[in-house]
Design a protein around this motif. Structure first.
Motif, PDB file in Angstrom:
ATOM      1  N   SER A   1       0.842  -1.195   0.000  1.00 43.61           N
ATOM      2  CA  SER A   1       0.000   0.000   0.000  1.00 43.61           C
ATOM      3  C   SER A   1       0.878   1.247   0.000  1.00 43.61           C
ATOM      4  O   SER A   1       1.882   1.328   0.709  1.00 43.61           O
ATOM      5  CB  SER A   1      -0.922   0.010   1.224  1.00 43.61           C
TER       6      SER A   1
ATOM      7  N   THR B   1      -0.398   4.172   0.803  1.00 46.41           N
ATOM      8  CA  THR B   1      -1.003   5.081   1.773  1.00 46.41           C
ATOM      9  C   THR B   1      -0.870   4.503   3.175  1.00 46.41           C
ATOM     10  O   THR B   1      -1.144   3.317   3.396  1.00 46.41           O
ATOM     11  CB  THR B   1      -2.492   5.301   1.459  1.00 46.41           C
TER      12      THR B   1
ATOM     13  N   ALA C   1      -1.829   3.510   6.820  1.00 44.70           N
ATOM     14  CA  ALA C   1      -3.084   3.234   7.524  1.00 44.70           C
ATOM     15  C   ALA C   1      -3.239   4.137   8.733  1.00 44.70           C
ATOM     16  O   ALA C   1      -4.343   4.575   9.070  1.00 44.70           O
ATOM     17  CB  ALA C   1      -3.142   1.777   7.952  1.00 44.70           C
TER      18      ALA C   1
ATOM     19  N   GLY D   1     -12.293   2.127   7.952  1.00 43.19           N
ATOM     20  CA  GLY D   1     -11.055   2.342   7.215  1.00 43.19           C
ATOM     21  C   GLY D   1     -10.240   3.514   7.710  1.00 43.19           C
ATOM     22  O   GLY D   1      -9.240   3.883   7.079  1.00 43.19           O
ATOM     23  N   SER D   2     -10.622   4.080   8.843  1.00 48.79           N
ATOM     24  CA  SER D   2      -9.889   5.247   9.346  1.00 48.79           C
ATOM     25  C   SER D   2      -8.618   4.865  10.090  1.00 48.79           C
ATOM     26  O   SER D   2      -7.801   5.731  10.414  1.00 48.79           O
ATOM     27  CB  SER D   2     -10.803   6.085  10.257  1.00 48.79           C
TER      28      SER D   2
ATOM     29  N   ASP E   1      -9.387   9.952  11.360  1.00 49.32           N
ATOM     30  CA  ASP E   1      -9.837  10.146   9.987  1.00 49.32           C
ATOM     31  C   ASP E   1      -8.641   9.960   9.066  1.00 49.32           C
ATOM     32  O   ASP E   1      -7.629  10.670   9.198  1.00 49.32           O
ATOM     33  CB  ASP E   1     -10.441  11.538   9.811  1.00 49.32           C
ATOM     34  N   GLN E   2      -8.727   8.954   8.193  1.00 47.54           N
ATOM     35  CA  GLN E   2      -7.643   8.643   7.258  1.00 47.54           C
ATOM     36  C   GLN E   2      -6.306   8.487   7.977  1.00 47.54           C
ATOM     37  O   GLN E   2      -5.266   8.965   7.536  1.00 47.54           O
ATOM     38  CB  GLN E   2      -7.543   9.717   6.175  1.00 47.54           C
ATOM     39  N   GLY E   3      -6.360   7.780   9.122  1.00 45.62           N
ATOM     40  CA  GLY E   3      -5.148   7.432   9.844  1.00 45.62           C
ATOM     41  C   GLY E   3      -4.591   8.510  10.739  1.00 45.62           C
ATOM     42  O   GLY E   3      -3.529   8.315  11.342  1.00 45.62           O
ATOM     43  N   GLN E   4      -5.267   9.650  10.863  1.00 45.59           N
ATOM     44  CA  GLN E   4      -4.770  10.738  11.695  1.00 45.59           C
ATOM     45  C   GLN E   4      -5.803  11.123  12.751  1.00 45.59           C
ATOM     46  O   GLN E   4      -7.015  11.034  12.509  1.00 45.59           O
ATOM     47  CB  GLN E   4      -4.417  11.960  10.839  1.00 45.59           C
TER      48      GLN E   4
END
Length: 589
Positions: free
Chosen positions: A367, A369, A371, A392-393, A564-567
């Motif tokens: 990947s 991106t 995680a 998926g966050s 949110d989106q890993g942060q």
């Protein structure tokens, strides 16, 4: 429906050469046992070589001279030779089989142990049926070779040499005639060995595919999927096609070079005829006795079996190298999450449970991106952290990093200031307990499913954990109580019942840090409240990290982190986040 074939990295690895030295290292712990086997084989071969000379004495001396006393002793000698070689054979078989089975046992356990140390990433990308096939089919396929190769080589080689020496002692001229079989025998055997090895590699790959089809099609989940999707006919067709290909491969393996070996049989059968012809030629007439001729042809006929056995061992060994390649491929897998070289000594009972994520970043293999990216969280001992966010966050990824199912790409995760990578896996497992949204129950009793977490747990401890998970009353209503078999993967029970068993199993270990990854997602509202009350009671003095979609289960947490989106985009308690009117407030609306 035939599965499309492609050249994978696994198949490329299987094609590599396997060092015979590495194979031999499997046997080095038993070298003295093999030395004893070799000595027995040599002694047996030497003793057996007395038979043709006894036979010659019977024909040339005892019978013509009607020497009854000599005849009796010669016959007794023949029986004694047969008895001694039989005893040697039993001892040889016992020792060599014992060594072979121990080598197989060591190989199986080494592979299983090495795979147990692999990270979750390996099992995510590897078919379960493939793993099972390597341990069962591939190692099982090597069993005959591992068990008998060393003794077979020693036995056939010694017998061949002893027979050749005896033949030369009887008649060196006739021995030269017998040597004509060697060049074609060696040439044909090498060709057969190459064919067998290629076919064996292909056959084992097909067996792996068949194993995968069985595992996917006949498990509880697989059956449910096939019935609800109407895929039964397609599965049957796929299985049938794979099985049909196996028939062809098995036939090719058995018949590989069979006509060549048949040619060898004809050559060996023709040699005695040539010997008789040579004995009758005018130039050789009278140079040997009838007893010598009969004894020599008996030896020559006896040479066929060990010589062909020796050549066939070469064929079998070449075929088995394809199996060794597949096994060694697994043994050579790099361990992503390994035990620390110098672990920190920890007393799990003395751990307070202060958890920190320090600038943690992690990306899954393949990947681009991350995680989770740059996550910093501080969870004081005995407090509760709730992690919320959309699917998926990165919520479950954080939990997996704390349990060290993966290692962070950057940053570190600590408990009481100790990096989890510096802890022994057994220590970490006793400190961190995980109840995930996906439960896995063993096909055994409820009691043994709970005891899996703590093998030495008493029945009283098991019952206490079940009560804490609001499970005891339900278990007592089962036909056999705690001795009720849960069925394959626990499908005898509902999702909520399975999760409560999983919760009780984790609580039995009494971990200082508890991770609840959607642990109550399958419970109805009433049961969820009961289990939540149990969690609230057990959370006293324990660090609890809760991952949930339903915010009703996390509103009382000391700290809530929004991912949110890993942060982390927000953190605080329930009231503070609602007042901020940010993402959490939107999720709570």
């Amino acid at each position: 429906m035939e599965r499309p074939k492609s050249i994978t990295q696994t198949e490329k690895a299987q094609a590599r050469e396997v060092s015979l030295r590495r194979v031999w290292r499997l046997f080095t712990p038993y070298r003295w046992s093999l030395a004893i086997v070799t000595a027995i084989i040599v002694a047996s071969s030497i003793v057996a070589m007395a038979s043709p000379f006894l036979l010659r004495a019977v024909i040339d001396v005892a019978l013509p001279q009607q020497n009854l006393r000599l005849l009796v002793w010669l016959v007794i000698g023949m029986v004694a030779v047969a008895a001694v070689t039989a005893i040697f054979g039993v001892a040889q078989t016992w020792i060599s089989t014992t060594v072979g089975q121990r080598v197989m046992h060591a190989l199986r356990t080494d592979v299983f142990t090495h795979l147990q140390r692999q990270s979750i990433a390996f099992f995510t990308h590897t078919r379960t049926g493939e793993v099972q096939s390597r341990i069962t089919n591939d190692i099982g396929g090597m069993q005959a070779v591992v068990t008998s190769t060393a003794s077979s080589v020693a036995s056939n080689l010694t017998t061949s040499i002893a027979t050749a020496v005896a033949m030369a002692a009887l008649s060196w001229r006739l021995s030269l005639i017998s040597l004509i079989v060697m060049p074609p025998a060696i040439y044909l055997t090498r060709k057969v060995a190459r064919m067998r090895r290629a076919i064996t590699a292909q056959r084992q790959r097909e067996l792996s595919d068949l194993n995968v089809t069985i595992e996917e099609g006949l498990s509880i989940s697989g059956i449910q999927l096939s019935k609800t999707m109407g895929a039964g006919a397609a599965l049957i067709e796929r299985f049938t096609a794979s099985s049909r290909r196996l028939i062809d491969l098995e036939l090719r393996s058995e018949l590989a070079g069979r006509w060549r070996m048949s040619s060898m049989s004809i050559i060996f059968a023709a040699v005695p005829a040539i010997i008789y012809l040579s004995a009758g030629l005018p130039m050789t007439a009278g140079t040997m006795t009838i007893g010598t001729l009969v004894a020599f042809t008996a030896l020559q006929a006896g040479l066929f079996r060990p010589l062909m056995g020796l050549l066939n061992v070469g064929v079998s060994l070449a075929s088995s190298l394809a199996l060794f390649a597949r096994i060694f491929e697994y043994l050579d897998l790099r361990i992503d999450v390994d035990e620390p070289a110098d672990p920190v000594e920890i007393d799990p009972a003395a751990v307070a449970g202060h958890v920190r994520f320090e600038e943690v970043t992690f990306a899954y293999a393949g990947s681009d991106t991350a995680a989770v990216a740059g996550v910093t969280l501080d969870v004081p001992a005995g407090t509760t952290l709730a992690i919320v966010g959309e699917t998926g966050s990165g919520k479950s990824t954080l939990a997996a990093l704390l349990a060290r199912l993966y290692d962070p790409t950057f940053g570190r995760v600590t408990i009481d200031g100790v990096d989890v990578r510096d802890m022994r896996s057994t220590d970490l497992a006793s400190i961190v307990g995980v109840v995930s949204q996906e439960t896995y129950l063993l096909h055994t009793t409820v009691r043994e499913n709970l005891r899996y977490a703590k093998p030495d747990a008493t029945d009283a401890e098991i019952e206490t954990a079940a009560r804490a998970a609001q499970l005891h009353d339900f278990i007592m209503e089962l036909p056999d109580g705690y001795d009720t078999v849960v069925g394959s993967r626990g499908h005898r029970f509902s999702g909520g019942e399975q999760q409560r068993i999983a919760i009780a199993r984790t609580l039995l270990r009494n971990p200082r840090v508890l991770i609840l990854d959607e642990a109550t997602s399958a419970l109805d509202t009433e049961t969820e409240r009961a289990v939540q009350r149990a969690f609230d009671e057990l959370a006293s003095g324990r660090t609890t990290i809760t991952i949930a979609h339903r915010l009703s289960t996390v509103r009382d947490a000391d700290t809530i982190a929004v991912l949110d989106q890993g942060q982390i985009i927000e953190s605080g308690n329930h009231e503070t986040l609602l007042d901020a009117n940010g993402r959490y407030a939107a999720l709570a609306a």
